[in-house]
Write a protein that holds these residues in place. Structure first.
Motif, short mmCIF file in Angstrom:
data_model
loop_
_atom_site.label_atom_id
_atom_site.label_comp_id
_atom_site.label_asym_id
_atom_site.label_seq_id
_atom_site.Cartn_x
_atom_site.Cartn_y
_atom_site.Cartn_z
N ASP A 213 27.53 -12.40 9.22
CA ASP A 213 28.40 -11.23 9.17
C ASP A 213 28.59 -10.60 10.55
OD1 ASP A 213 29.92 -9.63 7.62
OD2 ASP A 213 28.34 -8.20 7.17
N VAL B 98 42.36 -10.36 13.04
CA VAL B 98 42.55 -9.04 12.43
C VAL B 98 43.15 -8.07 13.42
CG1 VAL B 98 41.28 -7.03 11.58
CG2 VAL B 98 40.77 -9.29 10.67
N PRO C 39 28.52 -4.88 -2.53
CA PRO C 39 29.46 -4.98 -1.42
C PRO C 39 28.77 -5.19 -0.08
CG PRO C 39 30.04 -3.15 -2.82
CD PRO C 39 28.71 -3.64 -3.29
N PHE C 40 27.53 -4.72 0.05
CA PHE C 40 26.81 -4.91 1.30
C PHE C 40 26.66 -6.39 1.64
CE2 PHE C 40 22.65 -5.99 3.10
CZ PHE C 40 22.78 -5.44 4.36
N TRP C 41 26.55 -7.22 0.61
CA TRP C 41 26.33 -8.64 0.84
C TRP C 41 27.61 -9.38 1.18
CZ3 TRP C 41 21.47 -10.48 1.35
CH2 TRP C 41 20.45 -9.68 0.86
N THR C 42 28.77 -8.78 0.90
CA THR C 42 30.00 -9.42 1.35
C THR C 42 30.26 -8.96 2.77
OG1 THR C 42 31.45 -7.64 0.71
CG2 THR C 42 30.96 -9.25 -0.98
N SER C 43 31.07 -9.70 3.47
CA SER C 43 31.24 -9.46 4.89
C SER C 43 31.71 -8.03 5.21
CB SER C 43 32.25 -10.45 5.43
OG SER C 43 32.61 -10.08 6.73
N PHE C 44 30.99 -7.43 6.13
CA PHE C 44 31.31 -6.10 6.63
C PHE C 44 32.71 -6.07 7.26
CE2 PHE C 44 31.18 -3.73 10.70
CZ PHE C 44 31.15 -2.46 10.21
N LEU C 45 32.99 -7.07 8.07
CA LEU C 45 34.28 -7.16 8.74
C LEU C 45 35.42 -7.21 7.73
CD1 LEU C 45 35.85 -7.51 11.36
CD2 LEU C 45 35.38 -9.95 11.24
N ILE C 46 35.21 -7.99 6.67
CA ILE C 46 36.26 -8.15 5.66
C ILE C 46 36.48 -6.84 4.91
CG2 ILE C 46 36.65 -9.23 3.41
CD1 ILE C 46 35.61 -11.82 4.71
N ARG C 47 35.39 -6.11 4.67
CA ARG C 47 35.55 -4.85 3.95
C ARG C 47 36.32 -3.83 4.79
NH1 ARG C 47 30.36 -2.64 2.76
NH2 ARG C 47 29.49 -4.15 4.20
N TYR D 147 38.47 -4.69 7.13
CA TYR D 147 39.81 -5.25 7.20
C TYR D 147 40.64 -4.88 5.97
CZ TYR D 147 43.26 -8.87 6.27
OH TYR D 147 44.40 -9.52 5.92
N VAL E 53 35.32 -16.06 1.29
CA VAL E 53 34.00 -15.53 1.66
C VAL E 53 33.42 -14.72 0.51
CG1 VAL E 53 32.77 -13.97 3.21
CG2 VAL E 53 34.50 -15.51 4.13
N THR F 218 22.60 -13.32 5.81
CA THR F 218 23.76 -12.44 5.69
C THR F 218 24.04 -11.69 6.98
OG1 THR F 218 22.96 -12.06 3.46
CG2 THR F 218 24.81 -10.73 4.17
N VAL G 35 33.13 -1.62 15.55
CA VAL G 35 34.18 -2.35 14.83
C VAL G 35 35.13 -1.40 14.09
CG1 VAL G 35 34.60 -3.98 12.96
CG2 VAL G 35 32.79 -4.44 14.59
N ILE H 138 24.98 -14.85 -4.85
CA ILE H 138 24.22 -13.76 -5.46
C ILE H 138 23.90 -14.07 -6.92
CG2 ILE H 138 24.40 -11.36 -6.23
CD1 ILE H 138 25.83 -10.81 -3.59
N VAL I 228 29.98 -15.56 -1.54
CA VAL I 228 28.89 -14.59 -1.62
C VAL I 228 28.57 -14.30 -3.08
CG1 VAL I 228 28.25 -12.21 -1.16
CG2 VAL I 228 29.33 -13.56 0.62
N TYR J 194 37.95 -11.68 13.64
CA TYR J 194 38.16 -10.44 14.36
C TYR J 194 39.39 -10.52 15.27
CZ TYR J 194 36.85 -6.08 16.55
OH TYR J 194 36.84 -4.78 16.97
N ILE K 170 38.48 -4.42 -2.16
CA ILE K 170 38.20 -5.86 -2.21
C ILE K 170 39.11 -6.52 -3.25
CG2 ILE K 170 36.42 -7.59 -2.69
CD1 ILE K 170 34.36 -5.55 -1.71
#
Lengths: 267, 298
Positions: free
Chosen positions: A206, A230, B123-131, B133, A245, A202, B238, A253, A249, A227, A23
């Motif tokens: 998501d 990507v 990290p679970f709360w941030t976008s799954f797709l982005i992680r 990616y 994003v 969420t 995905v 939080i 988030v 998507y 990240i």
């Protein structure tokens, strides 16, 4: 003993590095002036500027936000009712079926939920004429169907730990069940409602797989737009979008965390 | 119970019950129905199961051919086994990384635990797709990892990691690690530490005590975490789609291709039903048994 502790904390640090490094790298490279991912071309915020002029992305983000808020609200209402039914109504006809239907979406692969929802919408459109095509409505219905189970689990655990004697006292003093629920039960389980709402929000914002089935040309949520971008490869614009994003988030939080902390301090 | 209260209960139960019947149970039945029907060109791309022919009366046209096709073509068995294998490897890796992490958090000073745990869940709360990616940029041939390894001189030519099963496993471990750590932590944190003291007093070495006391006691946590990782990993679409290559065979990808690329709705439905019977049903039965056992010991 000391050596073991050191080993353990090294393992923990490595696990955190594994979780956060990708990240962090993505955020750093969103400020890269060069279009090439691995070449650092200097600091720049131009990709953010380009993003702000991309109507497709902005529309999709707005739609996703609307879907997520509607979904979270509906799921919290239905999920709370379902939790009350499961915790408080010991015996009623079809209880096993109900319990199964609440638990199943939790273990159901998303791809099957998506397929089933789309086939339902197609069949309904054919026989009832509604819903016409894929729209925000179909996305919300599909999202609520899987989110409400998660809300139910969260509320259920809080509800079953709750001190029932408070409700009984209110009943003894002559309060009607509805009044007891609104005045006693609801305030006590409200942290679980907030947690459930955030979780449903969420999950919705998501979601890729289910949305891919139930969205259409007129209604494309943000994850579907990301998507399709990507799939074409890595680009700095997506890095910038992803960074926004992550930042949103993070802020959400921090606010939620501060709220719960304050609540805990106030008792 | 008064009639009034019974009505109240009915009104509370009705909305979620009706919602789940209409939008969950019926769709599942529709999937089952379509898995038994024949494909056709047109909209919708399947023939009705019940034929309302005027002269011959109603005729039920059940077609088991889609299931025969699943068993006949090796692709489906290979995809199913491939999913189980990749999900199994990912679960094992999650356990190997997650267990020490959960253990370290559970034995950390009390004031830290909450924050350390939050860092795992964040990290679970941030976008799954982005992680997912984020890993493309790291793993691809001209990506950051290859750049680093080349610069360090460990390799002389870039490695092909993206579009392999290794990349899929990395992506799944990364995405599902929090699901392993949280139940393990919940289990390890509750453990009675005096048992370890007793073992030490009796002359047991720490590592031996771990094997003889801690590990057996944490089995419920290991099972809970493994189920939480394994189940979504088997049906994952995905991650294999973005990180995997043409030789990554997973059942979710096959279902997707049947539905969107081949537009063969009946076969896609049959794949879904097979997945439900072979994956979801065993898990639900297992959880039911665990639940019953937990209630019995309470």
């Amino acid at each position: 003993m000391k050596r073991n502790g050191l080993l353990l904390y090294t393992a923990l640090a490595l696990a955190y590095a594994f979780l956060y490094l990708p990240i962090v790298l993505m955020v750093i490279y969103s400020f890269n002036a060069s279009r090439l991912v691995t070449v650092w071309g200097g600091f720049s915020t131009k990709w953010y500027g380009e993003l702000l002029h991309d109507d497709k992305v902005l529309d999709a983000a707005w739609l996703s936000l609307k879907v997520a808020v509607t979904n979270a609200t509906l799921s919290t209402i239905l999920g709370t009712l379902a939790a009350v039914v499961l915790v408080r109504f010991r015996r009623f006809p079809g209880r096993t079926l109900f319990g199964g239907m609440v638990a199943a979406p939790l273990v159901m692969p998303e791809i099957i939920t998506g397929l089933a929802m789309l086939l339902l919408f197609v069949a309904m459109e054919e026989t009832l004429g509604w819903p016409a095509g894929r729209s925000m409505t179909t996305i919300v219905i599909a999202h609520v169907t899987f989110s409400l189970s998660f809300v139910t689990v969260v509320v259920q655990s809080r509800l079953s730990q709750m001190d029932v004697s408070l409700e009984e006292a209110a009943m003894d003093l002559g309060a009607r069940p509805l009044k007891v629920f609104l005045a006693i039960t609801l305030p006590i389980i409200s942290p679980a409602l907030l947690a459930g709402w955030l979780l449903a929000f969420t999950l919705s914002i998501d979601d890729v797989v289910i949305s891919a089935f139930v969205s259409g040309p007129g209604a494309t949520p943000l994850p579907i737009v990301i998507y399709s971008k990507v799939r074409l490869g890595v680009s700095p614009e997506i890095n910038a979008l992803a960074t926004i994003v992550v930042a949103l988030v993070g802020v959400a939080i921090a606010v939620a965390g501060r709220m719960t902390l304050r609540r805990e301090r106030n008792g | 119970m008064s009639r009034f209260r019974r009505l109240g209960r009915f009104l509370v139960a009705l909305p979620p019950y009706a919602w789940l019947v209409v939008f969950f149970l019926i769709p599942c039945l529709i999937v089952f129905k379509i898995s038994l029907s024949e494909a056709q060109q047109g909209i919708p791309p399947y023939l009705p199961l019940v034929d309302w022919a005027a002269e011959a009366g109603t005729r039920l046209r059940v077609n088991l051919g889609n299931y025969g096709y699943l068993f006949g073509d090796e692709l489906y068995a290979a995809a199913y086994l491939g999913s189980l294998r990749l999900a199994g490897i990912s679960t094992l890796c999650c356990l190997l990384i997650g267990y020490p992490a959960a253990y370290a958090i559970a034995r950390a000073p009390g004031a830290w635990r909450h924050s350390l745990l939050l860092l795992v869940a964040l990290p679970f709360w941030t976008s799954f797709l982005i992680r997912v990616y984020a890993w493309i940029g790291i793993l691809k041939t001209e990506g950051l990892l290859n750049g680093l390894l080349l610069w360090l001189g460990i390799i002389t030519e870039p490695l092909q990691i993206l579009q392999t099963n290794l990349a899929v496993v990395i992506g799944m471990v990364y995405s599902y690690l929090p699901f392993m750590v949280l139940p393990l932590y919940a289990n390890l944190e509750k453990m009675d530490l005096s048992l370890l003291e007793a073992a030490a007093d009796l002359g047991c070495r720490p590592f031996r005590a771990f094997l003889a006391v801690t590990l057996p006691l944490s089995v419920p946590g290991i099972i809970a975490g493994s189920v939480l990782v394994f189940v979504p990993a088997v049906g994952e679409f995905v991650i294999p789609d973005l990180l995997g290559g043409p030789d990554t065979l997973m059942i979710g990808k096959v279902l997707w291709a049947e539905f969107f690329d081949n537009r063969d709705w009946p076969v896609a439905s049959a794949v879904a039903v097979a997945m439900l019977v072979l994956l979801v049903a065993p898990v639900m039965v297992f959880q039911h048994i665990q639940h019953k056992r937990a209630e019995a010991t309470r």
